[in-house]
Design a protein around this motif. Structure first.
Motif, PDB file in Angstrom:
ATOM      1  N   ALA A   1      11.361 -31.548 -13.339  1.00 16.32           N
ATOM      2  CA  ALA A   1      10.794 -31.166 -14.626  1.00 16.32           C
ATOM      3  C   ALA A   1       9.822 -32.275 -15.010  1.00 16.32           C
ATOM      4  O   ALA A   1       9.996 -33.423 -14.589  1.00 16.32           O
ATOM      5  CB  ALA A   1      11.892 -31.035 -15.672  1.00 16.32           C
ATOM      6  N   ALA A   2       8.801 -31.961 -15.771  1.00 13.42           N
ATOM      7  CA  ALA A   2       7.825 -32.987 -16.119  1.00 13.42           C
ATOM      8  C   ALA A   2       7.100 -32.600 -17.400  1.00 13.42           C
ATOM      9  O   ALA A   2       7.090 -31.433 -17.790  1.00 13.42           O
ATOM     10  CB  ALA A   2       6.808 -33.172 -14.984  1.00 13.42           C
ATOM     11  N   GLU A   3       6.523 -33.597 -18.040  1.00 14.02           N
ATOM     12  CA  GLU A   3       5.729 -33.385 -19.252  1.00 14.02           C
ATOM     13  C   GLU A   3       4.323 -33.919 -19.040  1.00 14.02           C
ATOM     14  O   GLU A   3       4.139 -34.979 -18.438  1.00 14.02           O
ATOM     15  CB  GLU A   3       6.367 -34.087 -20.447  1.00 14.02           C
ATOM     16  CG  GLU A   3       7.733 -33.529 -20.836  1.00 14.02           C
ATOM     17  CD  GLU A   3       8.300 -34.208 -22.069  1.00 14.02           C
ATOM     18  OE1 GLU A   3       7.559 -34.993 -22.708  1.00 14.02           O
ATOM     19  OE2 GLU A   3       9.471 -33.951 -22.400  1.00 14.02           O
ATOM     20  N   VAL A   4       3.339 -33.199 -19.536  1.00 12.39           N
ATOM     21  CA  VAL A   4       1.949 -33.644 -19.444  1.00 12.39           C
ATOM     22  C   VAL A   4       1.721 -34.811 -20.411  1.00 12.39           C
ATOM     23  O   VAL A   4       2.085 -34.746 -21.580  1.00 12.39           O
ATOM     24  CB  VAL A   4       0.985 -32.499 -19.785  1.00 12.39           C
ATOM     25  CG1 VAL A   4      -0.454 -33.006 -19.868  1.00 12.39           C
ATOM     26  CG2 VAL A   4       1.087 -31.396 -18.734  1.00 12.39           C
ATOM     27  N   VAL A   5       1.134 -35.893 -19.898  1.00 12.48           N
ATOM     28  CA  VAL A   5       0.862 -37.061 -20.726  1.00 12.48           C
ATOM     29  C   VAL A   5      -0.620 -37.434 -20.723  1.00 12.48           C
ATOM     30  O   VAL A   5      -1.017 -38.403 -21.361  1.00 12.48           O
ATOM     31  CB  VAL A   5       1.695 -38.271 -20.259  1.00 12.48           C
ATOM     32  CG1 VAL A   5       3.180 -38.024 -20.479  1.00 12.48           C
ATOM     33  CG2 VAL A   5       1.424 -38.609 -18.791  1.00 12.48           C
ATOM     34  N   GLY A   6      -1.442 -36.664 -20.008  1.00  8.49           N
ATOM     35  CA  GLY A   6      -2.867 -36.978 -19.976  1.00  8.49           C
ATOM     36  C   GLY A   6      -3.606 -36.081 -19.001  1.00  8.49           C
ATOM     37  O   GLY A   6      -3.023 -35.185 -18.384  1.00  8.49           O
ATOM     38  N   GLY A   7      -4.911 -36.317 -18.883  1.00  9.06           N
ATOM     39  CA  GLY A   7      -5.741 -35.501 -18.003  1.00  9.06           C
ATOM     40  C   GLY A   7      -6.432 -34.389 -18.758  1.00  9.06           C
ATOM     41  O   GLY A   7      -6.000 -33.974 -19.829  1.00  9.06           O
ATOM     42  N   ASP A   8      -7.523 -33.884 -18.173  1.00  8.36           N
ATOM     43  CA  ASP A   8      -8.300 -32.836 -18.843  1.00  8.36           C
ATOM     44  C   ASP A   8      -8.136 -31.463 -18.206  1.00  8.36           C
ATOM     45  O   ASP A   8      -8.748 -30.484 -18.637  1.00  8.36           O
ATOM     46  CB  ASP A   8      -9.788 -33.209 -18.861  1.00  8.36           C
ATOM     47  CG  ASP A   8     -10.356 -33.467 -17.459  1.00  8.36           C
ATOM     48  OD1 ASP A   8      -9.668 -33.148 -16.466  1.00  8.36           O
ATOM     49  OD2 ASP A   8     -11.486 -33.971 -17.370  1.00  8.36           O
ATOM     50  N   GLY A   9      -7.328 -31.382 -17.157  1.00  6.70           N
ATOM     51  CA  GLY A   9      -7.087 -30.083 -16.534  1.00  6.70           C
ATOM     52  C   GLY A   9      -8.219 -29.596 -15.656  1.00  6.70           C
ATOM     53  O   GLY A   9      -8.212 -28.432 -15.232  1.00  6.70           O
ATOM     54  N   ALA A  10      -9.177 -30.465 -15.349  1.00  9.73           N
ATOM     55  CA  ALA A  10     -10.284 -30.057 -14.487  1.00  9.73           C
ATOM     56  C   ALA A  10      -9.790 -29.852 -13.063  1.00  9.73           C
ATOM     57  O   ALA A  10      -9.101 -30.704 -12.511  1.00  9.73           O
ATOM     58  CB  ALA A  10     -11.391 -31.112 -14.527  1.00  9.73           C
ATOM     59  N   LEU A  11     -10.128 -28.724 -12.460  1.00  8.12           N
ATOM     60  CA  LEU A  11      -9.672 -28.394 -11.117  1.00  8.12           C
ATOM     61  C   LEU A  11     -10.699 -28.867 -10.096  1.00  8.12           C
ATOM     62  O   LEU A  11     -11.865 -28.483 -10.149  1.00  8.12           O
ATOM     63  CB  LEU A  11      -9.454 -26.883 -10.986  1.00  8.12           C
ATOM     64  CG  LEU A  11      -8.446 -26.283 -11.982  1.00  8.12           C
ATOM     65  CD1 LEU A  11      -8.309 -24.783 -11.758  1.00  8.12           C
ATOM     66  CD2 LEU A  11      -7.097 -26.959 -11.839  1.00  8.12           C
ATOM     67  N   VAL A  12     -10.246 -29.704  -9.151  1.00  5.56           N
ATOM     68  CA  VAL A  12     -11.170 -30.254  -8.171  1.00  5.56           C
ATOM     69  C   VAL A  12     -10.674 -30.063  -6.748  1.00  5.56           C
ATOM     70  O   VAL A  12     -11.341 -30.459  -5.816  1.00  5.56           O
ATOM     71  CB  VAL A  12     -11.394 -31.768  -8.421  1.00  5.56           C
ATOM     72  CG1 VAL A  12     -12.045 -31.991  -9.770  1.00  5.56           C
ATOM     73  CG2 VAL A  12     -10.075 -32.535  -8.342  1.00  5.56           C
ATOM     74  N   ASN A  13      -9.508 -29.456  -6.572  1.00  4.24           N
ATOM     75  CA  ASN A  13      -8.941 -29.342  -5.239  1.00  4.24           C
ATOM     76  C   ASN A  13      -8.897 -27.879  -4.821  1.00  4.24           C
ATOM     77  O   ASN A  13      -9.765 -27.082  -5.184  1.00  4.24           O
ATOM     78  CB  ASN A  13      -7.553 -29.985  -5.199  1.00  4.24           C
ATOM     79  CG  ASN A  13      -7.268 -30.653  -3.868  1.00  4.24           C
ATOM     80  OD1 ASN A  13      -7.719 -30.185  -2.831  1.00  4.24           O
ATOM     81  ND2 ASN A  13      -6.534 -31.746  -3.890  1.00  4.24           N
ATOM     82  N   GLU A  14      -7.874 -27.482  -4.049  1.00  5.63           N
ATOM     83  CA  GLU A  14      -7.815 -26.122  -3.506  1.00  5.63           C
ATOM     84  C   GLU A  14      -7.282 -25.098  -4.485  1.00  5.63           C
ATOM     85  O   GLU A  14      -7.108 -23.932  -4.136  1.00  5.63           O
ATOM     86  CB  GLU A  14      -6.946 -26.108  -2.243  1.00  5.63           C
ATOM     87  CG  GLU A  14      -5.458 -26.301  -2.495  1.00  5.63           C
ATOM     88  CD  GLU A  14      -5.009 -27.731  -2.390  1.00  5.63           C
ATOM     89  OE1 GLU A  14      -3.818 -27.956  -2.116  1.00  5.63           O
ATOM     90  OE2 GLU A  14      -5.856 -28.633  -2.584  1.00  5.63           O
ATOM     91  N   ILE A  15      -7.023 -25.520  -5.735  1.00  8.11           N
ATOM     92  CA  ILE A  15      -6.495 -24.622  -6.754  1.00  8.11           C
ATOM     93  C   ILE A  15      -7.650 -24.078  -7.596  1.00  8.11           C
ATOM     94  O   ILE A  15      -8.534 -24.820  -7.999  1.00  8.11           O
ATOM     95  CB  ILE A  15      -5.496 -25.377  -7.655  1.00  8.11           C
ATOM     96  CG1 ILE A  15      -4.369 -25.994  -6.827  1.00  8.11           C
ATOM     97  CG2 ILE A  15      -4.930 -24.454  -8.721  1.00  8.11           C
ATOM     98  CD1 ILE A  15      -3.599 -25.017  -5.977  1.00  8.11           C
ATOM     99  N   ASP A  16      -7.629 -22.761  -7.861  1.00  4.43           N
ATOM    100  CA  ASP A  16      -8.700 -22.196  -8.691  1.00  4.43           C
ATOM    101  C   ASP A  16      -8.211 -21.739 -10.055  1.00  4.43           C
ATOM    102  O   ASP A  16      -9.011 -21.344 -10.899  1.00  4.43           O
ATOM    103  CB  ASP A  16      -9.393 -21.034  -7.972  1.00  4.43           C
ATOM    104  CG  ASP A  16      -8.485 -19.827  -7.776  1.00  4.43           C
ATOM    105  OD1 ASP A  16      -7.256 -19.947  -7.995  1.00  4.43           O
ATOM    106  OD2 ASP A  16      -8.998 -18.752  -7.395  1.00  4.43           O
ATOM    107  N   GLU A  17      -6.890 -21.809 -10.314  1.00 11.49           N
ATOM    108  CA  GLU A  17      -6.379 -21.410 -11.621  1.00 11.49           C
ATOM    109  C   GLU A  17      -5.004 -22.034 -11.847  1.00 11.49           C
ATOM    110  O   GLU A  17      -4.176 -22.096 -10.944  1.00 11.49           O
ATOM    111  CB  GLU A  17      -6.273 -19.883 -11.722  1.00 11.49           C
ATOM    112  CG  GLU A  17      -5.903 -19.385 -13.114  1.00 11.49           C
ATOM    113  CD  GLU A  17      -5.881 -17.868 -13.220  1.00 11.49           C
ATOM    114  OE1 GLU A  17      -5.478 -17.355 -14.272  1.00 11.49           O
ATOM    115  OE2 GLU A  17      -6.272 -17.198 -12.235  1.00 11.49           O
TER     116      GLU A  17
END
Length: 291
Positions: free
Chosen positions: A68-84
């Protein structure tokens, strides 16, 4: 959940271990690489094992560990093999998951949430890393430093402690303890708090001080790391045995074993707790030994 256009599937973010990488470090890294979010890990979730073909076409077992984990930062920009990336409620997630094995983690999340044990805080107990031997050291024992292997372990602890979002660093003032957690404190911009009661000498003079420091941490409920010595740690671990959730027998057994047999030098024991003070309970446990 993440969608991989290459396979057309919906699943949890995951990836492969890099050489010598610890599992929680890989989990945090892969989540960021696939979702653009930094996360703090919480309690563990069920592991998945399934067969996949290797480069020679032979079936081999693949093991995936989850938290389990909680988001603590980042902008959610996708740069790898994930498109959604999708944030879904439980029924919608259950319907969208592409693999039956991924339902185990979802069910565990839901059960922990209902039990009030999903949102946890970590208390990491660390035995100091390897140091110069007593026979090779002519000065006062508290000044005995880490050896090269010990310094390597201290550096390796940085991403492990970061994965759990440790914000409070408490340690014996002995050099071999302080230098085990100081690299993390410096990297995280935290102050290392020196407690004489956690040293071998302080423990011999006042045995009640070490459990007192643990009590204070339980009252605070902050993500913390405590670094101490082999003779001191059993007292701390035995206290955690007493507050281990009765429904988490595995955590209680592991804590008892660590208290009885001792922790290896450089080992980190991650206790996941809910509640604070007299209401604090250990609901999950992980151990990471030094190589």
């Amino acid at each position: 959940m993440v969608h991989r256009p290459r396979y057309g599937d919906w699943a949890w973010a995951k990836g492969k271990l890099e050489p010598a990488e610890e599992w929680p470090v890989a989990a945090v890294r892969e989540v960021f690489e696939e979702t653009g979010f930094h996360v703090r890990l919480g309690r563990t979730l069920p592991t998945s094992e399934y067969a996949v073909p290797d480069q020679a076409g032979q079936l081999t077992t693949k093991e995936c560990r989850y938290w389990a984990a909680e988001v603590v930062g980042g902008d959610g920009a996708l740069v790898n093999e994930i498109d959604e990336v999708a944030w879904l409620d439980v029924p919608t997630a259950a319907a969208r998951l592409s693999y039956a094995r991924d339902h185990d983690q979802l069910q565990a999340l839901e059960q922990a949430d209902r039990a009030g044990t999903l949102t946890t805080w970590p208390l990491v107990i660390v035995r100091h890393a390897r140091s110069r031997t007593r026979s090779s050291w002519s000065k006062a024992d508290p000044l005995r430093p880490l050896n090269p292997r010990g310094r390597e372990r201290a550096e390796a602890l940085i991403p492990i402690l970061a994965a759990y979002g440790v914000t409070r660093v408490v340690t014996s003032p002995s050099v071999r303890c302080l230098d085990t957690v100081l690299p993390y404190a410096v990297a995280a911009g935290k102050r290392a708090r020196l407690k004489a009661g956690l040293s071998e000498e302080g423990f011999a003079e006042q045995p009640d001080r070490a459990p007192y420091h643990l009590t204070r941490l339980l009252e605070r409920g902050n993500a913390a790391v405590v670094c101490s010595h082999g003779p001191v740690l059993p007292v701390l671990l035995e206290r955690l045995v007493w507050i281990a959730d009765s429904n988490e027998s595995a955590a209680k057994v592991t804590l008892s074993e660590a208290a009885d047999s001792g922790m290896a030098k450089g080992e980190a024991l991650v206790a996941h707790l809910v509640g604070t003070g007299d209401q604090a309970r250990v609901v999950d446990l992980e151990r990471y030994a030094a190589p």
